[in-house]
Write an enzyme that holds these catalytic residues in place. Structure first.
Site, PDB file in Angstrom:
ATOM      1  N   GLY A 143       0.791  -1.210   0.000  1.00 38.42           N
ATOM      2  CA  GLY A 143       0.000   0.000   0.000  1.00 38.42           C
ATOM      3  C   GLY A 143       0.832   1.272   0.000  1.00 38.42           C
ATOM      4  O   GLY A 143       2.034   1.277   0.250  1.00 38.42           O
ATOM      5  N   HIS A 144       0.148   2.369  -0.246  1.00 39.90           N
ATOM      6  CA  HIS A 144       0.801   3.675  -0.394  1.00 39.90           C
ATOM      7  C   HIS A 144       1.534   4.094   0.884  1.00 39.90           C
ATOM      8  O   HIS A 144       1.087   3.847   1.990  1.00 39.90           O
ATOM      9  CB  HIS A 144      -0.196   4.746  -0.828  1.00 39.90           C
ATOM     10  CG  HIS A 144      -1.328   4.959   0.118  1.00 39.90           C
ATOM     11  ND1 HIS A 144      -2.019   6.132   0.191  1.00 39.90           N
ATOM     12  CD2 HIS A 144      -1.905   4.158   1.046  1.00 39.90           C
ATOM     13  CE1 HIS A 144      -2.952   6.061   1.109  1.00 39.90           C
ATOM     14  NE2 HIS A 144      -2.906   4.857   1.631  1.00 39.90           N
ATOM     15  N   ASN A 145       2.687   4.703   0.671  1.00 37.81           N
ATOM     16  CA  ASN A 145       3.539   5.239   1.738  1.00 37.81           C
ATOM     17  C   ASN A 145       4.140   4.168   2.648  1.00 37.81           C
ATOM     18  O   ASN A 145       4.705   4.489   3.694  1.00 37.81           O
ATOM     19  CB  ASN A 145       2.795   6.261   2.593  1.00 37.81           C
ATOM     20  CG  ASN A 145       2.557   7.569   1.859  1.00 37.81           C
ATOM     21  OD1 ASN A 145       1.494   7.740   1.258  1.00 37.81           O
ATOM     22  ND2 ASN A 145       3.532   8.466   1.878  1.00 37.81           N
ATOM     23  N   SER A 163       1.087   3.041   4.737  1.00 39.62           N
ATOM     24  CA  SER A 163       1.997   3.567   5.764  1.00 39.62           C
ATOM     25  C   SER A 163       2.497   2.515   6.738  1.00 39.62           C
ATOM     26  O   SER A 163       2.719   2.792   7.915  1.00 39.62           O
ATOM     27  CB  SER A 163       1.326   4.714   6.537  1.00 39.62           C
ATOM     28  OG  SER A 163       0.982   5.767   5.658  1.00 39.62           O
TER      29      SER A 163
END
Length: 330
Positions: free
Chosen positions: A243-245, A263
């Site tokens: 997932g993002h970050n 994150s």
């Protein structure tokens, strides 16, 4: 077809040869499927019983195991049979698919793209504006590299791979078929009127280190801002979602069907078992292991092994499973 004597293979592996065979070895095979022209391997005592019924003429074994070769058969004793077999597989590894031309005429390459020496770009590839490909990059047919992406030397992208804009990829990486790098992260919030969902723009990128390998149909999403990061030497299986970050340290392993929500932070050398899921904003510290099918909802200490759903210390979880099994038998 390549073939080798058992002595030649032993010289490569620097093992201890016990017994001998006049049979030339033409490839490796599983212990119970092997024929006389095959070499096989045994890394555990539970497989020793199959040696007598195997037709293989040679076998790699861990040097702590006791085994007799038999007539016209050979044993090569090594410290680690799995790693030795990897060397044998390299011997018999068939050549990569052939490129009739370095850059196929159907490839679309923007005028501003910089293509390094020795690159190979297959049919129907797309290389966008201001893309930089290092030396020896290989793009198999139908790969798309979007604007301002930088790819390091000798990285290989197999067919169907898409690398979105502004991503930074290291050298000597391997992306298997249909890998997605830099797609939008999954970011939505309820609208003020409660009648729908508002998409949160994802304006960051993905940074991937050197010697990273990503399996088929896996996804690494771009960051909402800043970067999603995959550390040097990390290995990601098929059908994995990052997932993002999220930030992954060096030499991490993620097995198939596992996933990181947004994150998530992984330290160095973290191992994520198959189908494990990691909650957003969770940190798994260096050297920790997450068992297959586990659900991690909180931080994991360095070097710790966790199991279960929700995941907890493996020893505690195993005790719970034993207690539950006893209850069901009453």
């Amino acid at each position: 077809m390549a073939s080798y004597t058992v002595e030649e293979i032993n010289n490569l592996l620097k093992g201890e040869l016990v017994g001998n065979t006049t049979q030339k070895i033409e490839g490796p095979e599983q212990l119970r499927k092997a024929k006389p022209h095959h070499i096989t391997f045994i890394g555990s005592t539970k497989y020793l019983k199959y040696w007598d019924e195997s037709e293989a003429s040679a076998v790699l074994v861990n040097d702590i195991l006791s085994l007799e070769p038999g007539e016209n058969r050979a044993i090569i004793k090594v410290k680690n049979a799995d790693l030795a077999m990897a060397q044998v597989l390299e011997l018999f590894n068939p050549p990569a698919p052939v490129f009739e031309s370095d850059i196929h005429p159907t490839a679309v390459i923007h005028d501003t793209a910089k293509i390094g020496e020795g690159c190979k770009i297959g049919p129907n590839c797309y290389v966008g504006k201001d893309v930089v490909l290092g030396n020896g990059v290989v793009l198999y047919p139908n790969v798309c590299i979007f604007d301002e992406t930088i790819i390091g030397d000798h990285t290989v992208a197999w067919s169907g791979t898409v690398i979105r804009e502004r991503c930074i990829i290291g050298s000597h990486c391997i992306f298997h078929t249909n890998v997605s790098i830099g797609a939008d992260g999954f970011g939505y919030r309820p609208s003020d009127d409660g009648q729908g969902l508002v998409k949160i723009p994802q304006i960051g990128n993905v940074i991937i280190g050197h010697y990273v390998e990503i399996g088929a149909n896996s996804c690494v999403d771009r960051a909402k801002f800043s970067s999603t990061i995959i550390g040097d030497g990390s290995k990601i299986d098929n059908l994995v979602q990052i997932g993002h970050n999220s930030v992954m340290g060096r030499s991490c392993i993620m097995a198939g069907h596992s996933g990181l929500a947004g994150s998530v932070t992984l330290g160095d050398g973290v191992i994520i078992g198959g189908a494990a899921s990691i909650k957003d904003h969770t940190t798994i510290h260096s050297g920790a292991t997450v068992g297959a099918g586990s659900g991690v909802v909180g931080d994991v200490e360095a070097g710790k092994t966790v199991l279960g759903y929700p995941a907890q210390d493996s020893r505690d979880m195993l005790k719970q499973w034993v207690a539950m099994r006893r209850l069901t038998k009453k």
